[in-house]
Design an enzyme around this catalytic site. Structure first.
Site, short mmCIF file in Angstrom:
data_model
loop_
_atom_site.label_atom_id
_atom_site.label_comp_id
_atom_site.label_asym_id
_atom_site.label_seq_id
_atom_site.Cartn_x
_atom_site.Cartn_y
_atom_site.Cartn_z
N ASP A 186 36.90 -21.68 31.47
CA ASP A 186 36.24 -20.97 30.34
C ASP A 186 35.21 -20.39 30.95
OD1 ASP A 186 35.69 -19.91 27.62
OD2 ASP A 186 34.27 -21.70 27.48
N ASP B 176 39.06 -24.48 23.39
CA ASP B 176 39.43 -24.78 25.00
C ASP B 176 40.40 -25.95 24.91
OD1 ASP B 176 38.19 -22.65 26.08
OD2 ASP B 176 36.36 -23.95 26.28
N GLY C 116 37.14 -15.48 25.88
CA GLY C 116 37.43 -14.59 24.49
C GLY C 116 36.33 -13.41 24.52
N PHE D 36 29.41 -1.09 18.32
CA PHE D 36 30.14 -1.39 19.55
C PHE D 36 31.55 -2.07 19.46
CE2 PHE D 36 31.52 -3.44 23.10
CZ PHE D 36 31.07 -2.90 24.42
#
Length: 1138
Positions: free
Chosen positions: A492, A879, A768, A632
């Site tokens: 991760d 995770d 992510g 954004f």
């Protein structure tokens, strides 16, 4: 049809593409100072629906089929929920709030529940593997599905048959019972711990709103109710400041319940946000256990229910439609229909719901209070759908030993049949075959399982007590050897490689550059510029002299850049209970920039949806109106805002974004590209800052065209909106500055990744986060080598695009692949085999925007296609699936809690501990267990060969040569301690193992325990067993009655010598075990007169001839081994100088 008023907010709805009667609407756009851009589509009907949205996060496709058919046309998304308006429905051409039910699990939930029974799953957390009824059957199945254990069970049970009984029953039953008892005890303890955690989660109490009558008039019912303080109240008190509630355990919450959440409470189920304590109807949530990101996410309540407040929302009438539950946490579609309760004709208004309006289970409310309507519970929540069932893990070494046991069983059976055949299959020959099988059962010794399990306990203890990796915990004690064979490391990013703590390190303004050590100069120039601005407002200055002009130009440029950075963001300052102020935002980059502007003297003190206020160190406040925001997205790669300075009335468009996009928007310059490259090489995240001043007329014209573009429908809407922005705003943009933000890495991450790469590990980063962020971290953490090409892949839509990417990778296998979740899913769906084969050859892969399920799927695919050991490491609840899907799961105890740590096989405190865990403890565990297992097999084989030779010479009789105590003592008292001492052996010391990580690479080839080494030991066993038995008979023909004492003594001494030959580095325990075992053996002869004649044993003849037998059996092996070591030394001998 009555019209509705829409503020300028981001909104999208389904459009009707059917040819039936169309629905017409009158839409007015009310001016709002706090408005941001709006997206509006029209209604939804019975036919195909088309998505109308241009925000990437909300355009994530619904998994599976769409609502009304199949294919991607049925995917819907809403960028932002409109707040104050709705769609008012008339009698004709009405828009249904309940789309046709084409899938079983879609639902329409009444706001005033009529039944206490719920057709949906209970809201129960259950992570247990067993129930009381299934515990024994499942544990026995897990143990005996392996041939190794099943063989021992058959042998143990055979001893209860009188015709097959050989020796003491306890010698066969006790070891198996011991192994099973330990395993069952551990499984029972682990499952009980899971039960306790589940019970705690299920019993957490929440406040559920009680149904309230829609009429504001008081009723006279005397039914007692319970408020949040468990104090009985009555319905005739409608003026209560808080709604009437009852305290309910999480497990009793049902779909349709309205739940009142307080600050820092975990959300118990997926729920639509109806109202919050914030006047604006917003709230922040922490999603670290869901998507792994520690940034706070902004959620927006439904506009109409927000107006009702916590007290009135319980009396709302209507229903809520929600799509079927899916895994995708970035997608939600629903429609809230509210009925008017005022006198007169009843109307119904529908409000489209997006992912922005929903709180997923397992997230945490960061501030204030909120009321949500539960839509999904239990196993239908996104958190559970993205969690895979834990599986029982079995190490590769155990699988290899299991395969070897099958070979040995075949050898045993063949040998038994062969001996019976030589005897001519006389009498009850099948009984003789079984007796021989039991006689030779030592070939597959159950002590091997006991030794290996005890060895794992020793390795776990060594890991746990290592002071250099404190608080490391081994949760799955069956896997230490797997740490020595890892070839793929899946990590991760947030919280694992990085701390998720951002800091602005560099500000570049073309001719001006400010590093982290010169920010005080920025503060000084800002004070100067702001002071001059104030004085200019009060009086007219005389013209500046030429000496001061340069300084004034410099300070005004700094002021412009700092004000632009202080206004172009989505950050909200929040005052905590203790008076301190924290900044809340969905991105840590923005928080870092606002914190930096505060450090140089311009602080954000207030922010709502229509305005913000900055304060200088002098105390002067600078208020701004927010006219529009352009959020954004990973597609646009930029964020913009239009603000009006209330003091001067000047309207400014400020924009910041990625250099690849902004370099085409800002005015031409000669330094931007070069400096972006320099900052990227330093591992800094770059943002280009630009601005454009707008006249009142220019803004008015933009606003008119922008609203017109927003009201257009169909696929071209997004293009029209973007065209207006590009024409009026994104032209002639002045380049103000380039910022470099550092995402602080965890301690020693760079050196750790470099060591692991040198050890032969292929490292994947699954996150992510956005592509740009992940790429920067890959560079700064040295996951990508210096000068290594990075191939970015995003937004792949067609198989042809995937094929082109695969062709490119085939030609450039030394690059680092960076791919987004959408493209990755397309690759896995259409070209699974080709993609995995190519990707697993790359030195590094970075996958962005990955869902928890995608992470787990990648881990499983790598295991499936490569058959190599995969290690996954992470620190958040998102995770857990990946960690459980790996061969070896490592969890980090971090800011995101202990969820990953508790689900993992190994728990560590920081990423850098992985070096020692793999390169030292993992390497030693694997090499030691490989040596131990082969030696135990050798120990069983040699006594079986002796038995076979004995039976062959003496009329093929299935009679044990060594009976009673000798049979028990051989595998325990006389050889166990020296053999087990091999778990303390080491070929190199710790410093060399970490200095030469290439030594680890040799282990991944599996040469320490292979068919080659297995058959080598098989040959040694046959040679030594044959020599010991035959020489005993030849040399002691006259003393035939003493054949047992002679051969057994030679056997024990031979085993002690063989252990000594296998040791690389002597440990004090090894010396003690060798000498102690020898003393115990010779001392026990005095107490075993049935087997040993002391007068014969103490004779010189006995000692001489036993010495000859041992020399012939062991010296040739020593000579061969020494020669091999000399001519073909192992890698460790070269670096250790052995």
């Amino acid at each position: 049809m009555p019209s509705s008023t829409y503020p300028l907010r981001t909104l999208s709805q389904r459009t009707n593409s059917t040819s039936g009667p169309s629905t017409s609407m009158s839409v007015q756009t009310a001016p709002s100072s706090g408005a941001s851009r709006a997206k509006l589509g029209v209604g939804h009907g019975k036919g195909k629906k088309k998505r109308v949205s241009d925000a990437d996060e909300e355009e994530e496709a619904l998994l599976g089929n769409g609502l009304g058919g199949s294919g991607g046309d049925d995917d819907f998304s809403f960028d932002r929920m409109q707040r104050d308006g709705g769609i008012t429905l008339g009698d004709e051409g009405s828009i249904s709030s309940r789309p046709p039910k084409t899938r079983d699990k879609s639902r329409t939930i009444p706001l005033q529940p009529v039944s206490s029974k719920s057709p949906f799953p209970p809201n129960v957390v259950r992570n247990q593997k067993y129930t009381i009824l299934t515990f024994l059957p499942l544990v026995f199945y897990e143990q005996f599905k392996f041939f190794f254990n099943f063989y021992f069970l058959v042998v143990a049970l055979s001893q209860f048959v009188p015709a097959l009984k050989i020796g003491y029953i306890v010698t066969y039953v006790a070891p198996l019972a011991f192994v099973l008892a330990v395993t069952m005890g551990k499984e029972a303890y682990d499952d009980y711990s899971r039960y306790l955690r589940d019970r705690e989660a299920n019993s957490t109490r929440y406040l559920v709103l009680l149904p309230q009558p829609p009429s504001p008039l008081p009723t006279h019912s005397n039914l007692p109710l319970i408020n949040e303080d468990d104090v009985p109240t009555h319905r005739h008190t409608p003026s209560l400041p808080r709604p009437q509630t009852r305290s309910t355990p999480a497990s009793s919450i049902k779909v349709g319940d309205m739940v009142l959440l307080e600050k820092n409470q975990r959300v118990p189920a997926d729920m639509v946000l109806l109202t919050t304590s914030e006047e604006e109807g917003t709230c922040f949530i922490r999603t670290d256990q869901l998507d792994g990101e520690t940034d706070w996410k902004l959620k927006v309540a439904v506009g109409e229910t927000q107006k009702m407040g916590e007290k009135g929302v319980g009396s709302a009438e209507g229903s809520l439609y929600a799509d079927p539950p899916i895994k995708d946490i970035h997608t939600f579609y629903g429609v809230l229909s509210l009925r008017s309760t005022s006198p007169g004709p009843q109307t119904e208004t529908s409000y489209p719901l997006s992912v922005e309006n929903i709180l997923w289970a397992n997230t945490v409310l960061a501030a204030g209070s909120a009321v949500g309507l539960v839509v999904y519970t239990g196993k239908e929540t996104r958190a559970v759908l993205n969690t895979s069932e834990p599986e029982t893990k079995m190490g590769t070494l155990e699988k290899e030993v299991n395969r070897m046991a099958k070979i040995l069983c075949t050898v045993t059976f063949a040998l038994s049949v062969f001996l019976v055949a030589l005897n001519g299959f006389r009498g009850q020959w099948y009984i003789y075959v079984f007796r021989f099988l039991i006689l030779f059962s030592s070939i597959i010794p159950i002590s091997l399982r006991v030794n290996l399990d005890m060895g794992k306990t020793v390795y776990a203890h060594q890991i746990h007590t290592d002071k250099e990796i404190p608080e490391t915990i081994v949760r799955t004690s069956t896997l230490p050897e797997e740490l020595g064979r890892v070839e793929y490391l899946l990590s991760d990013k947030t919280g694992t490689l990085t701390r998720n703590e951002m800091e602005l390190k560099k500000l570049h303004m073309g001719t001006l550059v400010f590093g982290w050590d010169s920010m005080d100069e920025v503060a000084h120039l800002l004070v100067t510029a702001l002071g001059e601005q104030e004085s200019n407002g009060r009086r007219q200055n005389s013209l500046p002299t030429s000496n001061l002009r340069g300084r004034r130009d410099m300070s005004s440029r700094v002021r412009d850049a700092v004000i632009a950075l202080a206004t172009c963001h989505n950050v909200t300052p929040v005052t905590n209970d203790d008076g301190t102020v924290t900044y809340q935002a969905s991105s840590p980059d923005e928080v870092a920039i606002v914190q930096w502007t505060e450090s140089v003297g311009l602080t954000l003190v207030a922010r709502d949806r229509g305005s913000m206020t900055l304060r200088a160190t002098s105390g002067t406040e600078y208020p701004f109106d927010i006219l529009a925001i352009f959020p954004f997205t990973s597609e646009s790669k930029r964020m913009g805002i239009i603000v009006r300075d209330r003091t001067t009335g000047v309207i400014t468009f400020v924009q910041k974004g990625a250099d690849v996009i902004m370099s085409k928007i800002v005015q031409k310059n000669d330094w931007l590209d070069e400096e972006c490259g320099n900052m990227a090489r330093e591992g800094l995240r770059t943002l280009v800052l630009g601005r454009k001043k707008l006249s009142d007329d220019g803004y008015a014209e933009f606003d008119r065209q922008y609203r017109a573009a927003q009201l257009s429908s169909g696929e071209e809407r997004a293009d029209k909106v973007q065209q207006v922005i590009s024409t009026h705003l994104e032209s002639e943009v002045e380049l103000l500055a380039l910022t470099g933000v550092e995402d602080k890495l965890q301690e020693d991450v760079k050196s750790t990744l470099e060591l692991l790469r040198n050890a032969g590990l292929k490292i994947w980063m699954l996150t992510g986060d956005k592509i740009e962020t992940a790429t920067n971290i890959a560079v700064s953490s040295k996951l990508v080598g210096r000068g290594q090409y990075i191939h970015q892949v995003a937004k792949l839509k067609t198989p042809d695009q995937v094929r082109d990417m695969l062709d490119f990778l085939q030609a450039k296998l030394d690059c680092c692949l960076v791919i987004d979740g959408e493209s990755l899913q397309l690759c896995l769906d259409r070209f699974k085999t080709e993609f995995i084969i190519l990707a697993t050859q790359l030195p590094a892969v970075v996958a962005c925007r990955c869902s928890p399920t995608q992470k787990a799927d990648v881990a499983r695919l790598i295991r499936e296609f490569t058959k190599k050991t995969v290690c996954c490491i992470g620190d958040g609840g998102n995770d857990v699936s990946m960690i459980q899907a790996a061969d070896v799961g490592v969890g980090i105890v971090g800011k995101e809690g202990k969820q990953a740590s508790l689900a993992a096989d190994f728990s560590i405190n920081q990423f850098s501990y992985l070096t020692k865990l793999l390169l030292w403890h993992g390497r030693n565990s694997y090499k030691r267990s490989a040596k131990l297992s082969q030696f135990v097999i050798h120990r069983g084989l040699i006594i079986a060969v002796i038995q076979a030779v004995f039976s062959s010479i003496f009329f093929f009789a299935p009679i044990a040569l060594y009976q009673g105590w000798l049979q028990v003592g051989y595998a325990t008292l006389y050889t166990m301690a020296p053999v087990f001492s091999l778990v303390l052996d080491r070929d190199v010391n710790e410093d060399l193992a970490l200095l030469y990580p290439e030594l680890y690479k040799d282990l991944t080839k599996g040469r320490s325990l292979s068919y080659k080494t297995f058959f080598t030991w098989l040959t040694i066993s046959v040679y030594q067993g044959g020599i010991i038995m035959l020489l005993s008979l030849l040399l002691f023909e006259s003393e035939f009655l003493h054949i047992v004492a002679i051969s057994f003594t030679a056997l024990v001494i031979n085993e002690l010598i063989m252990v000594a030959l296998e040791v690389t580095t002597w440990h004090s325990y090894m010396v003690l075990s060798e000498l102690g075992t020898a003393l115990v053996y010779f001392g026990s002869m005095a107490f075993l007169p049935a087997y040993f004649d002391l007068s014969f044993v103490l004779s010189r003849t006995f000692a001489t001839k036993v010495a000859v037998i041992v020399a012939v059996s062991s010296f040739p092996l020593y000579a061969i081994k020494a020669t091999h070591r000399r001519l073909n030394p192992a890698a460790y001998t070269k670096v250790a100088g052995i």
